[in-house]
Design an enzyme around this catalytic site. Structure first.
Site, PDB file in Angstrom:
ATOM      1  N   HIS A  20      19.094  57.432  54.571  1.00 24.50           N
ATOM      2  CA  HIS A  20      17.652  57.557  54.695  1.00 24.50           C
ATOM      3  C   HIS A  20      16.995  56.466  53.876  1.00 24.50           C
ATOM      4  O   HIS A  20      17.479  56.127  52.806  1.00 24.50           O
ATOM      5  CB  HIS A  20      17.186  58.939  54.188  1.00 24.50           C
ATOM      6  CG  HIS A  20      15.831  59.291  54.681  1.00 24.50           C
ATOM      7  ND1 HIS A  20      14.691  58.880  54.029  1.00 24.50           N
ATOM      8  CD2 HIS A  20      15.431  59.989  55.773  1.00 24.50           C
ATOM      9  CE1 HIS A  20      13.650  59.321  54.719  1.00 24.50           C
ATOM     10  NE2 HIS A  20      14.058  59.994  55.766  1.00 24.50           N
ATOM     11  N   ASP A  35      18.490  65.245  60.383  1.00 22.11           N
ATOM     12  CA  ASP A  35      18.988  65.245  61.760  1.00 22.11           C
ATOM     13  C   ASP A  35      20.454  65.624  61.884  1.00 22.11           C
ATOM     14  O   ASP A  35      20.950  65.816  62.989  1.00 22.11           O
ATOM     15  CB  ASP A  35      18.796  63.850  62.365  1.00 22.11           C
ATOM     16  CG  ASP A  35      17.327  63.554  62.572  1.00 22.11           C
ATOM     17  OD1 ASP A  35      16.598  64.493  62.920  1.00 22.11           O
ATOM     18  OD2 ASP A  35      16.921  62.401  62.366  1.00 22.11           O
TER      19      ASP A  35
HETATM   20  N1  ACO Z   1      26.494  54.729  58.234  1.00 21.41           N
HETATM   21  C1  ACO Z   1      27.135  53.703  57.629  1.00 21.41           C
HETATM   22  N2  ACO Z   1      26.547  52.827  56.805  1.00 21.41           N
HETATM   23  C2  ACO Z   1      25.233  52.977  56.569  1.00 21.41           C
HETATM   24  C3  ACO Z   1      24.497  54.022  57.154  1.00 21.41           C
HETATM   25  C4  ACO Z   1      25.168  54.916  58.021  1.00 21.41           C
HETATM   26  N3  ACO Z   1      24.509  55.912  58.606  1.00 21.41           N
HETATM   27  N4  ACO Z   1      23.209  53.931  56.755  1.00 21.41           N
HETATM   28  C5  ACO Z   1      23.143  52.874  55.942  1.00 21.41           C
HETATM   29  N5  ACO Z   1      24.365  52.296  55.830  1.00 21.41           N
HETATM   30  C6  ACO Z   1      24.719  51.131  54.986  1.00 21.41           C
HETATM   31  C7  ACO Z   1      24.193  49.849  55.612  1.00 21.41           C
HETATM   32  O1  ACO Z   1      25.163  49.242  56.430  1.00 21.41           O
HETATM   33  C8  ACO Z   1      23.877  49.024  54.397  1.00 21.41           C
HETATM   34  O2  ACO Z   1      25.068  48.464  53.914  1.00 21.41           O
HETATM   35  P1  ACO Z   1      25.050  47.037  53.157  1.00 21.41           P
HETATM   36  O3  ACO Z   1      24.247  47.244  51.922  1.00 21.41           O
HETATM   37  O4  ACO Z   1      26.514  46.768  52.880  1.00 21.41           O
HETATM   38  O5  ACO Z   1      24.448  46.059  54.112  1.00 21.41           O
HETATM   39  C9  ACO Z   1      23.395  50.047  53.375  1.00 21.41           C
HETATM   40  O6  ACO Z   1      24.003  51.299  53.764  1.00 21.41           O
HETATM   41  C10 ACO Z   1      21.884  50.225  53.363  1.00 21.41           C
HETATM   42  O7  ACO Z   1      21.449  50.476  54.689  1.00 21.41           O
HETATM   43  P2  ACO Z   1      20.034  50.025  55.250  1.00 21.41           P
HETATM   44  O8  ACO Z   1      20.050  50.031  56.746  1.00 21.41           O
HETATM   45  O9  ACO Z   1      19.594  48.755  54.596  1.00 21.41           O
HETATM   46  O10 ACO Z   1      19.121  51.189  54.713  1.00 21.41           O
HETATM   47  P3  ACO Z   1      17.729  51.559  55.255  1.00 21.41           P
HETATM   48  O11 ACO Z   1      17.085  52.322  54.190  1.00 21.41           O
HETATM   49  O12 ACO Z   1      17.025  50.389  55.805  1.00 21.41           O
HETATM   50  O13 ACO Z   1      18.090  52.474  56.535  1.00 21.41           O
HETATM   51  C11 ACO Z   1      18.436  54.299  57.989  1.00 21.41           C
HETATM   52  C12 ACO Z   1      17.916  53.816  56.617  1.00 21.41           C
HETATM   53  C13 ACO Z   1      17.804  53.481  59.131  1.00 21.41           C
HETATM   54  C14 ACO Z   1      18.012  55.743  58.179  1.00 21.41           C
HETATM   55  C15 ACO Z   1      19.984  54.144  58.022  1.00 21.41           C
HETATM   56  O14 ACO Z   1      20.564  54.877  56.961  1.00 21.41           O
HETATM   57  C16 ACO Z   1      20.587  54.575  59.354  1.00 21.41           C
HETATM   58  O15 ACO Z   1      20.647  53.761  60.286  1.00 21.41           O
HETATM   59  N6  ACO Z   1      21.071  55.867  59.456  1.00 21.41           N
HETATM   60  C17 ACO Z   1      21.592  56.367  60.703  1.00 21.41           C
HETATM   61  C18 ACO Z   1      20.448  56.766  61.615  1.00 21.41           C
HETATM   62  C19 ACO Z   1      19.760  58.043  61.149  1.00 21.41           C
HETATM   63  O16 ACO Z   1      20.397  59.044  60.860  1.00 21.41           O
HETATM   64  N7  ACO Z   1      18.405  58.005  61.173  1.00 21.41           N
HETATM   65  C20 ACO Z   1      17.597  59.178  60.823  1.00 21.41           C
HETATM   66  C21 ACO Z   1      16.705  58.914  59.647  1.00 21.41           C
HETATM   67  S1  ACO Z   1      15.861  60.389  59.226  1.00 21.41           S
HETATM   68  C22 ACO Z   1      14.602  60.498  60.304  1.00 21.41           C
HETATM   69  O17 ACO Z   1      14.120  59.595  60.918  1.00 21.41           O
HETATM   70  C23 ACO Z   1      14.032  61.843  60.484  1.00 21.41           C
END
Ligand code: ACO
Length: 431
Positions: free
Chosen positions: A308, A366
């Site tokens: 998140h 979710d």
């Molecule tokens: N699985 C594996 N790795 C992940 C995940 C994941 N679900 N989420 C983040 N990471 C990793 C990224 O690859 C990144 O790694 P790095 O630092 O080596 O490049 C690091 O964690 C940070 O991730 P970001 O994408 O920069 O974090 P951000 O805060 O921008 O993204 C997000 C948050 C979009 C929710 C992300 O965690 C994601 O894509 N999760 C899966 C989708 C999801 O469940 N979305 C629902 C959000 S809740 C809602 O909308 C109600």
């Protein structure tokens, strides 16, 4: 709000600029850069707004480190346990918990606005039957401004109020109709003798051919899903609604924009994507393979329902959702649900894995909601529409708040331009 004892100093090419520091009631201080461009001739750069407060607000507060979510100061776990969705709607819209009389009146108003203009039925029929219900919702909600002209004058507080009530009341009807249309069943009209959640379940699952009784436990679980999704401060779809509204667009158009943004798999579409992922994993023994893929930099796969932008400890909504999943599956007699087993084991293994711990990745709201919704009988395509109807009150409350701010102005971000600089046009024969 400004703490006159605190300023931040920015030095550019030896010249210093003092920037006021604003102190919130909770959360980190905010450096006020509103006059930065005028004074220093520079912009700030913050793609994804990871460090930028786009507005001030009194509605929702999140402490991502502590895993805390407060609506008007009240924690989400207490609201999920002791309150119900329409009371939370009132709280978000008006700032305080209602008295018994005020709640009665509000519930009555919402209940009496649940039908949609009959002509809108034809609008639904213009869509293909296999359209995603979110696509239908974006279109139909946008079309509301064509049907409810008498509440699109945003300068009139009374019209703004009516538009707010209309959207909260009609969104379940629109979502249920989008569903019924997609499965080829007749639309079911709303019923005023049912509470908000029961009415929605009835509109989705009743058919004219027989009586449909809504189970109070399912209705409670539905209401809890609505409550847990009601608002989440300046997330992508809410910021979309605020940005759309900043130009003076009517509220129906703004909420349609919010729905479009919510649809994406990184936002509201994650519950659908999560359930599909759990099904793809299929059995507990395949979990390590998927965890390895999530960790692999060269593989775009991510664990859906994990991570998140704001919560870096745990998502407080996920805890309540997990408990609801257990209750609903228990009620429905779904024992040993393989998907729930995969979800629980995946959560356990991921939380024990240093990759997820280091990156502070935890299950979000979710992760379990899809399991509950599927057990209730909803197809995955309905998960995001249900999120949209739940979040409508948040969008509307933030939209309403924006109007009460005398300083609000059109949203117009700047950019870091990296393209070509000035060059003269070259005639086609000379290229
Ligand atoms: N699985 C594996 N790795 C992940 C995940 C994941 N679900 N989420 C983040 N990471 C990793 C990224 O690859 C990144 O790694 P790095 O630092 O080596 O490049 C690091 O964690 C940070 O991730 P970001 O994408 O920069 O974090 P951000 O805060 O921008 O993204 C997000 C948050 C979009 C929710 C992300 O965690 C994601 O894509 N999760 C899966 C989708 C999801 O469940 N979305 C629902 C959000 S809740 C809602 O909308 C109600």
């Amino acid at each position: 709000m400004t703490d006159s004892t605190k300023t931040a100093t920015l030095t550019i090419d030896g010249q210093s600029f003092d920037l006021p520091v604003l102190s919130p009631t909770a959360g980190p201080d905010v450096i006020d850069i509103r006059k930065l461009y005028a004074d220093a001739g520079v912009f700030t750069y913050d793609p994804g707004f990871t460090s930028t407060a786009s507005c001030d607000s009194t509605i929702t507060f999140i402490d991502g480190g502590k895993g805390e979510l407060l609506h008007r100061g009240y924690p989400i776990d207490q609201l999920a346990e002791k309150s119900h969705y329409l009371e939370v709607c009132y709280l978000l819209l008006y700032g305080e918990l209602p008295t018994a009389a005020a709640l009665d009146k509000f519930e009555d108003t919402i209940t009496r606005h649940t039908m949609i203009h009959e002509q809108m039925h034809n609008f639904f029929r213009g869509f293909r039957r296999d359209a995603h219900p979110m696509a239908t919702m974006v279109g139909v909600v946008g079309a509301m401004s064509a049907f409810y002209h008498d509440s699109t004058d945003i300068s009139d507080p009374h019209q703004r109020e009516i538009a707010s009530h209309r959207m909260i009341a009609k969104m379940p009807t629109i979502a249920a109709m989008a569903y019924k249309y997609s499965i080829g069943q007749p639309f079911v009209y709303p019923r005023n003798d049912l509470d908000y959640a029961s009415n929605f379940l009835h509109m989705c699952f009743a058919v004219p051919a027989e009586e449909y009784q809504v189970d109070p436990i399912l209705s409670r679980a539905m209401d809890r899903i609505f409550t847990l999704h009601a608002d989440h401060e300046q997330n992508a779809s809410t910021s979309t609604v605020r940005l759309a509204s900043s130009s003076g667009a009517n509220p129906f158009a703004c909420v349609a924009a919010g729905i479009a943004c919510l649809w994406g798999p990184a936002h509201g579409g994650a519950n659908q994507a999560c359930l599909e992922m759990l099904k793809e994993i299929g059995s507990v023994d395949r979990i390590p393979e998927f965890i390895a893929r999530a960790k692999d930099k060269d593989d775009p796969f991510r664990l859906m329902g994990f991570g998140h932008r704001v919560y870096k400890n745990f998502d407080p909504r996920a805890k309540v959702m997990k408990q609801s999943a257990d209750e609903v599956l228990d009620l429905l007699g779904i024992e040993d649900n393989p998907i729930l087993q995969v979800a629980k084991e995946l959560e356990k293994q991921a939380l024990e894995d240093p990759y997820f711990a280091e990156k502070k990745l935890f299950p979000n709201v979710d992760f379990y909601s899809g399991i509950i919704l599927e057990a209730m009988g909803f197809p995955t395509s309905m998960f995001t529409p249900i999120f949209a109807l739940s979040r409508t009150v948040g969008w509307i409350s933030q939209w309403k708040e924006q109007f009460s701010d005398p300083a609000h102005k059109i949203g117009r971000p700047r950019q870091l331009y990296l393209g070509e600089t000035y060059r003269d046009y070259v005639d086609v024969e000379n290229r």
